[in-house]
Design an enzyme around this catalytic site. Structure first.
Site, PDB file in Angstrom:
ATOM      1  N   GLY A  73      52.938  50.052  17.058  1.00 42.82           N
ATOM      2  CA  GLY A  73      52.054  50.789  16.497  1.00 42.82           C
ATOM      3  C   GLY A  73      50.745  51.617  17.104  1.00 42.82           C
ATOM      4  O   GLY A  73      51.196  52.236  18.618  1.00 42.82           O
ATOM      5  N   ASP A  84      48.868  53.166  11.519  1.00 45.85           N
ATOM      6  CA  ASP A  84      49.411  52.260  12.446  1.00 45.85           C
ATOM      7  C   ASP A  84      48.248  51.296  13.582  1.00 45.85           C
ATOM      8  O   ASP A  84      49.113  51.137  14.058  1.00 45.85           O
ATOM      9  CB  ASP A  84      50.780  52.728  13.019  1.00 45.85           C
ATOM     10  CG  ASP A  84      51.528  52.080  12.312  1.00 45.85           C
ATOM     11  OD1 ASP A  84      51.434  50.429  12.582  1.00 45.85           O
ATOM     12  OD2 ASP A  84      52.646  51.875  13.573  1.00 45.85           O
ATOM     13  N   ALA A 105      60.900  55.067  14.306  1.00 44.29           N
ATOM     14  CA  ALA A 105      61.550  54.127  13.414  1.00 44.29           C
ATOM     15  C   ALA A 105      62.801  54.649  12.328  1.00 44.29           C
ATOM     16  O   ALA A 105      63.095  53.445  11.203  1.00 44.29           O
ATOM     17  CB  ALA A 105      61.176  52.998  12.799  1.00 44.29           C
ATOM     18  N   HIS A 155      53.700  59.329  18.130  1.00 42.00           N
ATOM     19  CA  HIS A 155      53.746  59.216  17.433  1.00 42.00           C
ATOM     20  C   HIS A 155      55.432  60.490  16.878  1.00 42.00           C
ATOM     21  O   HIS A 155      56.404  60.259  16.792  1.00 42.00           O
ATOM     22  CB  HIS A 155      53.973  58.797  16.582  1.00 42.00           C
ATOM     23  CG  HIS A 155      53.196  57.204  16.244  1.00 42.00           C
ATOM     24  ND1 HIS A 155      52.261  56.975  17.413  1.00 42.00           N
ATOM     25  CD2 HIS A 155      54.504  56.229  16.115  1.00 42.00           C
ATOM     26  CE1 HIS A 155      52.361  54.905  17.306  1.00 42.00           C
ATOM     27  NE2 HIS A 155      53.456  54.843  16.958  1.00 42.00           N
ATOM     28  N   ASP A 170      48.827  60.792  15.792  1.00 35.40           N
ATOM     29  CA  ASP A 170      48.198  60.456  17.303  1.00 35.40           C
ATOM     30  C   ASP A 170      48.221  61.395  18.497  1.00 35.40           C
ATOM     31  O   ASP A 170      47.815  61.426  19.538  1.00 35.40           O
ATOM     32  CB  ASP A 170      47.678  58.873  17.721  1.00 35.40           C
ATOM     33  CG  ASP A 170      49.335  58.377  17.507  1.00 35.40           C
ATOM     34  OD1 ASP A 170      50.725  59.376  17.243  1.00 35.40           O
ATOM     35  OD2 ASP A 170      49.089  57.129  17.969  1.00 35.40           O
ATOM     36  N   HIS A 216      61.621  51.748   8.780  1.00 37.19           N
ATOM     37  CA  HIS A 216      62.178  51.160   9.714  1.00 37.19           C
ATOM     38  C   HIS A 216      63.633  51.201   9.819  1.00 37.19           C
ATOM     39  O   HIS A 216      64.610  49.589   9.274  1.00 37.19           O
ATOM     40  CB  HIS A 216      61.702  49.272  10.180  1.00 37.19           C
ATOM     41  CG  HIS A 216      60.578  49.554  10.953  1.00 37.19           C
ATOM     42  ND1 HIS A 216      60.650  49.536  11.909  1.00 37.19           N
ATOM     43  CD2 HIS A 216      59.172  49.863  10.259  1.00 37.19           C
ATOM     44  CE1 HIS A 216      59.316  49.429  12.507  1.00 37.19           C
ATOM     45  NE2 HIS A 216      58.175  49.393  11.643  1.00 37.19           N
ATOM     46  N   HIS A 255      58.981  44.775  16.154  1.00 35.76           N
ATOM     47  CA  HIS A 255      58.934  43.566  15.035  1.00 35.76           C
ATOM     48  C   HIS A 255      60.132  42.722  15.911  1.00 35.76           C
ATOM     49  O   HIS A 255      61.863  43.181  16.380  1.00 35.76           O
ATOM     50  CB  HIS A 255      59.511  44.139  13.285  1.00 35.76           C
ATOM     51  CG  HIS A 255      58.120  45.390  12.958  1.00 35.76           C
ATOM     52  ND1 HIS A 255      58.005  44.930  11.542  1.00 35.76           N
ATOM     53  CD2 HIS A 255      58.227  46.384  12.935  1.00 35.76           C
ATOM     54  CE1 HIS A 255      56.922  45.417  11.227  1.00 35.76           C
ATOM     55  NE2 HIS A 255      57.036  46.081  11.933  1.00 35.76           N
ATOM     56  N   ARG A 274      73.714  68.229  10.532  1.00 37.39           N
ATOM     57  CA  ARG A 274      75.274  68.432  10.064  1.00 37.39           C
ATOM     58  C   ARG A 274      75.503  66.155   9.215  1.00 37.39           C
ATOM     59  O   ARG A 274      76.119  65.790   8.972  1.00 37.39           O
ATOM     60  CB  ARG A 274      75.934  67.244  10.803  1.00 37.39           C
ATOM     61  CG  ARG A 274      76.941  69.509  11.463  1.00 37.39           C
ATOM     62  CD  ARG A 274      77.925  69.591  12.000  1.00 37.39           C
ATOM     63  NE  ARG A 274      78.157  69.011  13.482  1.00 37.39           N
ATOM     64  CZ  ARG A 274      78.359  69.646  14.362  1.00 37.39           C
ATOM     65  NH1 ARG A 274      77.270  70.672  14.243  1.00 37.39           N
ATOM     66  NH2 ARG A 274      78.052  69.098  15.467  1.00 37.39           N
TER      67      ARG A 274
END
Length: 377
Positions: free
Chosen positions: A303, A267, A213, A244, A241, A188, A134, A220
């Site tokens: 993505g 995504d 993200a 990710h 996939d 995110h 982004h 801890r």
């Protein structure tokens, strides 16, 4: 119009059984076990699973939902339909408010036609520290009036908005979204464990692509992952996939959340189904190499090029889910989250005849949407 499918292995939320089903006027009217009482279209022992429901999808076939172009959107939907996804939510990415509003309004027209199942705003109210693909220059502090404007632009078709719960004003926005009937997704985000719990208490019910993200698990400092995984109110998205998320981490998430709280998502971006090359995701340039999409500058994953049939197959073959478990994660759980489970998400009498036929290797050989074949069988 009536059709009976016979000699099928039907995958329900509970089991897999040999049987048959009848479809009339686009809906499932009978689901039976054993031999059918009459003749029909033989599936030769292939599996029938519910049409996949993808709640997080940015495009495919060279087309991008964030572009807000109806013809591009139709092309992307048609491509994913060929891979078994019969219900698609169009995900936008961070952009100028006026562009987001324009895209949401254009896509709302397709929602009213039944082409799309809704709009997902992924950004711009996310963490600069975890913004991924982004544009950090376009991120914004959560503002209740702005968010209300975006929701209004979608004309009743805003299904979900992703927000980082630690940002100033985020919890008020989450509450407003819940009041407006929009799913508040947490992601995110650079939130602590306690900040994430506060987001859940305010009404957040989805973990946007769990693990990605957001800070990693630490013994801890558990961060958001532990909070999102352990809370019974939260559905966790997984991009299965192999890029990710490692299969072991998919198994970990599933062992905690189960099929009832696990939603497989793609995504997917425009390169899905096209191949390596140069693309755009929102305002940012993306390079796809060996099927992996990354920002041209910085190299963040941008993505995926995943389709839901691959995510489903990986869930069974590599992650150890049973066929009913994988079907729930790919269909019923997201349908329920989106409030669509009265119509789609399982092979159940009374629901739309949104079906996928799979062979022994779990490869798609047929796709039906509302009683009409779009692939095969």
């Amino acid at each position: 119009m009536s059709i009976t499918l016979v000699d099928a292995r039907i995958v329900t939320p509970e089991d897999v059984h040999d049987g048959w089903l009848t479809i009339e006027d686009g809906r499932i009217t009978h689901v039976g076990r054993g031999a059918a009482p009459g003749a029909g279209l033989s599936l030769g022992g292939r599996y029938v699973v519910p049409g996949f429901v993808d709640q997080h999808n940015h495009g495919g076939a060279g087309a991008s939902f964030p572009a807000g172009d109806p013809e591009e959107a139709r092309r992307a939907v048609a491509f994913h339909l060929g891979h078994g996804t019969t219900t698609v939510v169009a995900s936008l990415v961070t952009g100028p408010l006026e562009e987001l509003a324009r895209a949401a309004s254009a896509l709302a027209d397709l929602c009213e036609e039944g082409v799309l199942a809704g709009v997902h705003f992924e950004g711009p109210y996310i963490s600069a520290a975890r913004c991924g693909a982004h544009d950090p220059a376009l991120l914004r502090t959560p503002d209740r009036a702005e968010v209300a404007g975006l929701v209004k632009a979608a004309r009743g078709h805003a299904r979900m908005l992703t927000i980082a719960p630690e940002l100033p004003g985020a919890l008020d926005v989450v509450r407003d979204l819940v009041d407006a009937g929009v799913v508040a997704a947490l992601g995110h985000s650079d939130a602590t464990h306690d900040q994430t719990l506060a987001g859940i208490e305010a009404g957040g019910t989805v973990a946007t692509h769990l693990y990605n993200a957001m800070p990693s698990l630490h013994h801890r400092d558990p961060g958001p992952i532990a909070a999102l995984l352990q809370d019974e109110r939260v559905t966790v998205e997984l991009i299965n996939d192999g890029v990710h998320v490692h299969p072991a981490m998919v198994r970990l998430a599933y062992s905690v959340a189960g099929a009832g709280r696990t939603a497989l998502v793609t995504d997917a971006m425009a390169a899905t189904g096209v191949g390596d090359g140069s693309y755009r995701l929102g305002n940012l340039a993306v390079e796809v190499k060996d099927g992996v999409a990354r920002l041209a500058e910085g190299g963040s994953i941008a993505g995926s090029t995943l389709t839901m049939d691959v995510a489903f197959r990986r869930a069974v073959r590599l992650c150890g889910l049973s066929l009913p478990e994988a079907a729930r994660a790919a269909s019923l759980t997201p349908a329920r989250l989106l409030g669509l489970d009265d119509r789609v998400g399982s092979v159940t009498t009374g629901k739309d005849a949104d079906l996928v036929v799979l062979d022994e290797e779990l490869t798609v050989t047929g796709v039906m949407k509302r009683g009409a074949w779009h692939v095969g069988p």
